[in-house]
Scaffold this motif. Sequence first.
Motif, short mmCIF file in Angstrom:
data_model
loop_
_atom_site.label_atom_id
_atom_site.label_comp_id
_atom_site.label_asym_id
_atom_site.label_seq_id
_atom_site.Cartn_x
_atom_site.Cartn_y
_atom_site.Cartn_z
N ILE A 18 -76.50 38.57 58.04
CA ILE A 18 -76.56 38.51 59.48
C ILE A 18 -77.63 39.02 60.22
N ASN A 19 -78.40 39.73 59.26
CA ASN A 19 -79.52 40.45 60.19
C ASN A 19 -81.04 40.12 59.35
N PRO A 20 -82.20 40.27 60.11
CA PRO A 20 -83.23 39.72 59.64
C PRO A 20 -84.19 40.76 58.95
N HIS A 21 -83.89 40.57 57.70
CA HIS A 21 -84.65 41.54 56.60
C HIS A 21 -85.17 40.66 55.65
N PRO A 22 -86.55 40.15 56.18
CA PRO A 22 -87.30 39.08 55.26
C PRO A 22 -87.19 39.51 53.63
N TRP A 23 -87.40 40.61 53.21
CA TRP A 23 -87.54 40.94 51.91
C TRP A 23 -86.06 40.99 51.11
N LEU A 24 -84.89 40.85 51.99
CA LEU A 24 -83.58 40.96 51.54
C LEU A 24 -82.90 39.27 51.50
N ALA A 25 -83.92 38.49 51.89
CA ALA A 25 -83.38 36.98 52.14
C ALA A 25 -82.93 36.42 50.62
N LYS A 26 -82.11 35.61 50.61
CA LYS A 26 -81.71 35.19 49.38
C LYS A 26 -82.80 34.70 48.31
N GLU A 27 -83.74 33.70 49.11
CA GLU A 27 -84.66 33.11 48.24
C GLU A 27 -85.89 33.85 47.90
N VAL A 28 -86.04 35.08 48.44
CA VAL A 28 -87.03 36.02 48.54
C VAL A 28 -87.07 37.04 47.36
N LEU A 29 -88.23 37.26 46.46
CA LEU A 29 -88.18 38.30 45.87
C LEU A 29 -89.90 38.90 45.86
N ILE A 30 -89.97 39.89 46.46
CA ILE A 30 -91.33 40.59 46.48
C ILE A 30 -91.63 41.40 45.40
N PRO A 31 -93.04 41.70 45.15
CA PRO A 31 -93.24 42.59 43.99
C PRO A 31 -92.47 43.91 44.63
N PHE A 32 -91.86 44.75 43.37
CA PHE A 32 -90.89 45.80 43.62
C PHE A 32 -91.03 46.73 42.76
N ARG A 33 -91.24 47.93 42.83
CA ARG A 33 -91.38 49.24 41.84
C ARG A 33 -90.59 49.35 40.92
N TYR A 34 -89.12 48.71 41.37
CA TYR A 34 -88.09 48.89 40.41
C TYR A 34 -88.02 47.53 39.65
N GLY A 35 -88.63 46.54 40.12
CA GLY A 35 -88.39 45.39 39.43
C GLY A 35 -87.50 44.30 40.29
N ASP A 36 -86.68 43.78 39.80
CA ASP A 36 -85.82 42.74 40.20
C ASP A 36 -84.70 43.56 40.93
N TYR A 37 -84.61 43.29 42.36
CA TYR A 37 -83.86 43.98 43.36
C TYR A 37 -82.69 43.04 43.80
N SER A 38 -82.44 41.99 43.12
CA SER A 38 -81.63 41.14 43.48
C SER A 38 -80.06 41.80 43.73
N ALA A 39 -79.72 42.89 43.01
CA ALA A 39 -78.46 43.51 43.05
C ALA A 39 -78.14 44.18 44.49
N ILE A 40 -79.11 44.56 45.14
CA ILE A 40 -78.94 45.33 46.34
C ILE A 40 -78.96 44.20 47.68
N LYS A 41 -79.01 43.06 47.47
CA LYS A 41 -78.98 41.95 48.57
C LYS A 41 -77.58 41.67 48.86
N ARG A 42 -76.92 42.84 49.34
CA ARG A 42 -75.58 42.60 49.73
C ARG A 42 -75.47 43.64 50.80
N ARG A 43 -74.49 43.62 51.62
CA ARG A 43 -73.89 44.30 52.66
C ARG A 43 -73.57 45.55 52.13
N TYR A 44 -74.32 46.73 52.74
CA TYR A 44 -74.01 48.14 52.58
C TYR A 44 -73.94 48.86 53.90
N LEU A 45 -72.58 49.47 54.00
CA LEU A 45 -72.29 50.17 55.25
C LEU A 45 -71.71 51.52 55.13
N PRO A 46 -71.60 52.41 55.96
CA PRO A 46 -71.01 53.76 55.51
C PRO A 46 -69.95 53.64 54.61
#
Length: 307
Positions: A18-46
Motif C-alpha cells: 500500500i505504500n510507495p517503496h520503489p525497491w520493494l515493488a514486486k517486479e523490482v530487484l535492485i543490486p543489494f549487498r545481501y543478494g536476493d531480498y525478495s523475502a522481505i517484500k512483505r508487511r512488517y509492523l511492530p
Amino acid sequence: MYNGPIIDAHQHFWEPDINPHPWLAKEVLIPFRYGDYSAIKRRYLPSDYLADAGEHRVVASVYVDAEWDPRDPLGETRYIHGVAQSCGFPNAVVAQAWLHHADIADLLAAQAQWPLVRSVRHKPGGAATPQEAKSGTRSLMSDERWRQGFALLQKHRLHFDLQTPWWHLDEAARLARDFPTTQIILNHTGLPADRSPEGLAAWKAAMKHVAKYDNVAVKISGLGEKGIPWSVERNRRIVREALAIFGSQRAMFASNFPVDSLCVRLEDLWRGFKQIVADLAPQAQRALFYDNARRLYGIDTQPPEEA
C-alpha cells in the motif's frame, strides 16, 4: 549476560502493498549487498517485530527511512507517525531528506515539526570500491550544494544518520570537523563487507580517523554477509574493535530489521550481541543496548524497572 531493556537504534516498518517503496515493488530487484531480498517484500509492523524479538526486552525503537518514494518524503513521516500512534513503536524517527535538492530548506523545516523526528538520512553515494575512492571518486559529502543542505541541520536541531562505506570516512571526518555542533551517527558499523585481513585493517584505520571527532557516534548493525549466516564467531572481532575505537558511550546496538532477517533471526542477533559484550561492565552494556540510543535520539520512554 545483559537482560535489561533494549532500544533498537535502527529498524524499519513497511507495508509494500500500500505504500510507495520503489525497491520493494514486486517486479523490482535492485543490486543489494545481501543478494536476493525478495523475502522481505512483505508487511512488517511492530507486532511482527516484537514477535521476532522473542524473549529480548525491546522497549523502544528508532525508525530509519526505508527508501520511500523521494518525491514524497513527508508521506513517509506521516505514515510512520500513524504507526507509532496506533502501535506504540517506533519512538524516534530518522526521516528522508535529500540534502542537495532545491527544496531542502523547506523540507527540513517541515520534517522538524513532526514530534518523533530526531535525525535525517541521505545516502551520499560515491565509489563502489576502495580502489575507485583512491582514484578520486568522491561522494556527495564533498559536494558544496549538499554541504549547504547539511549546514541547515543545526538550525532545526536535527542529527544526521550517515550510511557510507568506510572508504568514504575521510569525507565524513571533514564533515564532522566542519560542522562540530551537528551530531553524526554512522550507520551499520561503516560497512566492513571485506573481511580479509587487508580489508579489515583498512576499515579499522578509517573508523579510527572519523572517531577522532566527538560529534560522531556509531551504530553496530548491518554486519550480515551475502550467503553467510550471521554468527558471533564471524562478528565478534568487528564489534569489539568498533567498541575499542568509539568507546561504550558513542556506540549502540541495532538490528536493521527486517533487512537483516536475510542473514539472522532477530532473537539470535540480540543474543549474539549480548554474548560478545558479556564481559563488559554492567553500565557499559546498558549504555550500548539502551542508554546511548535513548540519549542520542531523545527517546522519552522508561523501562519497566524505572517506570
